[in-house]
Enzyme design. Structure first.
Site, PDB file in Angstrom:
ATOM      1  N   ARG A   9      -3.829 -31.698  94.715  1.00  0.00           N
ATOM      2  CA  ARG A   9      -4.906 -30.762  93.748  1.00  0.00           C
ATOM      3  C   ARG A   9      -6.421 -31.101  94.560  1.00  0.00           C
ATOM      4  O   ARG A   9      -7.156 -30.180  94.010  1.00  0.00           O
ATOM      5  CB  ARG A   9      -5.102 -31.309  92.439  1.00  0.00           C
TER       6      ARG A   9
ATOM      7  N   LYS B 214      12.636 -42.305  93.164  1.00  0.00           N
ATOM      8  CA  LYS B 214      13.053 -42.533  91.914  1.00  0.00           C
ATOM      9  C   LYS B 214      11.920 -42.412  90.907  1.00  0.00           C
ATOM     10  O   LYS B 214      10.929 -42.679  91.137  1.00  0.00           O
ATOM     11  CB  LYS B 214      13.699 -43.875  91.862  1.00  0.00           C
TER      12      LYS B 214
ATOM     13  N   HIS C 295      13.782 -47.909  98.239  1.00  0.00           N
ATOM     14  CA  HIS C 295      13.176 -48.665  99.517  1.00  0.00           C
ATOM     15  C   HIS C 295      13.941 -49.899  99.613  1.00  0.00           C
ATOM     16  O   HIS C 295      14.139 -50.544 100.668  1.00  0.00           O
ATOM     17  CB  HIS C 295      11.750 -49.089  99.125  1.00  0.00           C
TER      18      HIS C 295
ATOM     19  N   LYS D 294      15.933 -52.489 103.277  1.00  0.00           N
ATOM     20  CA  LYS D 294      15.345 -53.966 103.528  1.00  0.00           C
ATOM     21  C   LYS D 294      16.610 -54.391 104.566  1.00  0.00           C
ATOM     22  O   LYS D 294      17.740 -54.239 104.231  1.00  0.00           O
ATOM     23  CB  LYS D 294      15.326 -54.639 102.173  1.00  0.00           C
TER      24      LYS D 294
ATOM     25  N   GLU E  71       9.760 -60.694  88.849  1.00  0.00           N
ATOM     26  CA  GLU E  71       8.271 -60.690  89.543  1.00  0.00           C
ATOM     27  C   GLU E  71       7.584 -61.294  88.457  1.00  0.00           C
ATOM     28  O   GLU E  71       7.826 -61.396  87.378  1.00  0.00           O
ATOM     29  CB  GLU E  71       8.014 -59.008  89.280  1.00  0.00           C
TER      30      GLU E  71
ATOM     31  N   ASP F 245      13.378 -48.360  85.334  1.00  0.00           N
ATOM     32  CA  ASP F 245      12.579 -48.523  86.281  1.00  0.00           C
ATOM     33  C   ASP F 245      13.366 -49.355  87.579  1.00  0.00           C
ATOM     34  O   ASP F 245      13.153 -49.081  88.744  1.00  0.00           O
ATOM     35  CB  ASP F 245      11.491 -49.460  85.995  1.00  0.00           C
TER      36      ASP F 245
ATOM     37  N   HIS G 206      17.587 -50.237  91.686  1.00  0.00           N
ATOM     38  CA  HIS G 206      17.567 -51.256  92.607  1.00  0.00           C
ATOM     39  C   HIS G 206      18.908 -52.207  92.205  1.00  0.00           C
ATOM     40  O   HIS G 206      19.644 -52.710  93.110  1.00  0.00           O
ATOM     41  CB  HIS G 206      16.328 -52.220  92.267  1.00  0.00           C
TER      42      HIS G 206
ATOM     43  N   LYS H 223       9.677 -58.518  84.238  1.00  0.00           N
ATOM     44  CA  LYS H 223       8.141 -58.617  84.528  1.00  0.00           C
ATOM     45  C   LYS H 223       7.568 -59.944  84.094  1.00  0.00           C
ATOM     46  O   LYS H 223       8.229 -60.420  83.061  1.00  0.00           O
ATOM     47  CB  LYS H 223       7.341 -57.479  84.090  1.00  0.00           C
TER      48      LYS H 223
END
Length: 478
Positions: free
Chosen positions: A48, A158, A188, A192, A226, A245, A250, A340
Site C-alpha cells: 500500500r 500459515k 518454515h 530445517k 519459548e 498458531d 509445527h 510462550k
C-alpha cells in the site's frame, strides 16, 4: 546439489511487512549472491505504501542493514540485486491494482522468460489470502492463464484458515486459480535440517528402524517452548491462540514426521501420503476424555499485553496427549507441549524406549531414571543424543544415565541452508516435499477443532512466567 529454477518473476504481496524484511529479502539477496537464483530473475514488491522503484530499493537495503548488518557486505553484489527489485503500489483488496501489477510483470518481457514464470508469495495476514487469490484470477494472473511453456505458483503462509471450515473455503478459493501441484503452503519448520533429518535417521539406520514401534517405544514427547511472550503480536494472538498458531502446523507436522510409515519412494506425494495417514489416524478428542488428554494455559501477565483483552481466555500454552490408532502406534502416547514464556526456548523430540523386563542394577523404579532415549534437538542446538544406562564408578552396582551426542555444527563443515533459503528454492523448482498438502491441512484443522470442542471453552490454567507451564500438566501422565 540444488538445480537452478527457470527464469522467473517473484511477486511478494506485503512487501513492506516484517516477514518480508526479516526473512524474504535477506534470503533472496543471499541466494542471489551465492548464485542459486535463476540467471534472469526479477522481484516485484506489492504493497500500500506509495514508493517508487528506487525508494523501495532503499527501504529494503535499510532494513537489511538494520536487522542483519553483515548481510549487505558487497556493494557490487547489492547493486546487481537492487537492479532486480521493482515495486507496485496497490490496495490488496481492490481488483484494479492487479491490472497495474500485470502491466509491471509484462514490462519485464523479453527473451528470458521471467515474465512467463511467476511465483506469488503471500507475506500478508491470513485473512487477505482469499481476496488476493480472487483478484489474481480476475486479473488473468492465475495458473489458468499461463502459457503452455510457463508456470505460475503461489506460496501461502500459515495459518491456513482458522478452523476446518475456513481452511476448506480457502483451499477451494486457491483451487479455482491454481492446481494443487502449484500451491506451496509454507511451514518454515519443514525447511530445517534437523526436521528433514528425522526421516533419514529413522529409515537409514538399521539399529533404530526395527525398534520404531509400539513393541519397543514407551512414549514420544514433542516440545516447542519459548522463553518469551507474545511480544507485539497481541492482536494476532487474541484471534489465533497457541492451538492455531503452533499446534495446528509445527507440532502436528513434527508428530507426522516421527510417526509416519516408510514411503514407497522419495517423491513429494509419497512422503506426504504417509504424513497424511498419520494425521488421519489420530484418535478423536471428546469431552469425556478431555481432562486426561488436554491442558491449556495462559501465562501470568498475558492480559496486560498490548492489544489483549482484560478478560481474555486465549491460551498461550497447550499440552496434549495424542494416540495414533494404527498398527504401529496403538496405545503409545504422544505428548506435545508448546507454550510462550516458559523456562527455556527449545524444540525437541524425545523418544523414550521401554525398560528391560527385569532390572538387576538397582530398584525397579530406577528404570524411569535410566530409560533409553533418543533426543532429537531441533533448536537452539541442532543435535541428536542417545541416552543409555552405565555403571557408576565404585563398588556398588548403580546405574546412571549417560549420553552420546551428535552435533551438526561440529560434524559437518558445510553450513546448511536456512529454512527460507531452502523453501524458496524448492518452490521455484517445483519441489513440494517440504510443503503441506491440502488434505493434511484439513486433517490438522479437524484435530484442533476437536480439541477446542472437547474443552468446551473453559478458561486456561494460569502459570508463572518462565515456569514449566501449569501444574495441572501432571494429570496427562497419570
Amino acid at each position: 546439489m540444488q538445480v537452478k529454477a527457470d527464469n522467473c518473476t517473484i511477486i511478494i504481496f506485503g512487501a513492506n511487512s516484517d516477514l518480508a524484511a526479516r526473512k524474504l529479502f535477506p534470503s533472496l539477496y543471499e541466494l542471489a549472491l551465492w548464485g542459486n537464483l535463476p540467471d534472469d530473475f526479477r522481484i516485484i514488491g506489492a504493497g500500500r505504501a506509495a514508493l517508487s522503484h528506487e525508494e523501495f530499493r532503499v527501504s529494503v537495503r535499510e532494513n537489511m542493514v538494520k536487522l542483519f548488518p553483515e548481510t549487505v557486505r558487497e556493494e557490487a553484489g547489492w547493486k546487481t540485486f537492487a537492479g532486480r527489485l521493482f515495486y507496485v503500489r496497490l490496495d490488496l483488496a481492490e481488483p484494479d491494482g492487479y491490472h497495474t501489477l500485470h502491466h509491471e510483470i509484462m514490462r519485464g518481457a523479453g527473451e528470458s522468460g521471467s515474465n512467463t514464470n511467476l511465483l506469488f508469495y503471500l507475506a500478508t495476514p491470513p485473512s487477505l489470502a482469499p481476496v488476493i487469490v480472487r483478484n489474481l484470477k480476475e486479473a488473468n494472473l492465475g495458473e489458468q492463464n499461463c502459457s503452455s511453456d510457463g508456470w505460475r505458483k503461489i506460496i501461502v503462509e500459515k495459518p491456513y484458515g482458522r478452523d476446518l471450515q475456513s481452511a476448506r473455503e480457502l483451499n477451494s478459493v486457491i483451487g479455482e486459480a491454481f492446481s494443487e501441484k502449484r500451491v506451496f503452503r509454507i511451514d518454515h519448520y519443514l525447511g530445517k535440517e534437523t526436521v528433514q533429518n528425522i526421516m533419514v535417521f529413522r529409515f537409514s539406520n538399521g539399529i533404530f528402524e526395527p525398534l520404531w514401534n509400539r513393541d519397543h517405544i514407551a512414549n514420544i514427547s514433542i516440545t516447542i517452548a519459548e522463553n518469551f511472550g507474545i511480544r507485539d503480536r497481541g492482536a494476532f494472538y487474541e484471534e489465533a491462540g497457541l492451538l492455531r498458531d503452533i499446534m495446528q502446523n509445527h507440532a502436528l507436522q513434527l508428530l507426522a514426521a516421527v510417526a509416519m510409515e516408510p514411503p514407497v519412494d522419495l517423491s513429494a506425494d509419497a512422503v506426504r501420503d504417509e504424513k497424511a495417514k498419520v494425521l488421519r489416524s489420530i484418535r478423536h478428542f471428546i469431552p469425556e476424555n478431555a481432562e486426561h488428554s488436554i491442558v491449556l494455559g495462559q501465562y501470568d501477565g498475558y492480559r496486560s499485553e498490548k492489544n489483549v483483552a482484560d478478560d481474555s481466555t486465549v491460551e498461550t500454552f497447550a499440552a496434549i496427549k495424542f494416540f495414533i490408532d494404527n498398527w504401529r502406534w496403538k496405545d503409545v502416547p504422544f505428548f506435545i507441549k508448546a507454550g510462550k514464556n516458559l523456562a527455556e526456548t527449545v524444540t525437541e523430540i524425545v523418544i523414550t524406549f521401554k525398560c528391560p523386563p527385569q532390572n538387576y542394577f538397582g530398584p525397579a523404579e530406577s528404570c524411569s531414571y535410566t530409560a533409553n532415549q533418543v533426543i532429537l534437538r531441533i533448536q537452539p542446538e541442532e543435535t541428536i543424543a542417545i541416552k543409555f544406562g552405565a555403571k557408576r564408578p565404585g563398588e556398588a552396582v548403580i546405574t546412571d544415565p549417560v549420553f552420546m551426542k551428535f552435533d551438526y555444527k561440529t560434524s559437518f563443515t558445510e553450513a546448511g541452508l536456512t529454512p527460507y533459503h531452502r523453501l524458496l528454492l524448492d518452490a521455484m523448482a517445483g519441489e513440494q516435499m517440504n510443503f503441506i498438502r491440502q488434505d493434511s491441512v484439513e486433517y490438522s484443522w479437524a484435530i484442533v477443532d476437536a480439541i477446542r470442542g472437547a474443552v468446551g471453552g473453559q478458561s486456561p490454567d494460569l502459570y508463572p512466567v518462565h515456569s514449566r507451564g501449569p501444574e495441572s500438566v501432571v494429570r496427562l501422565y497419570s
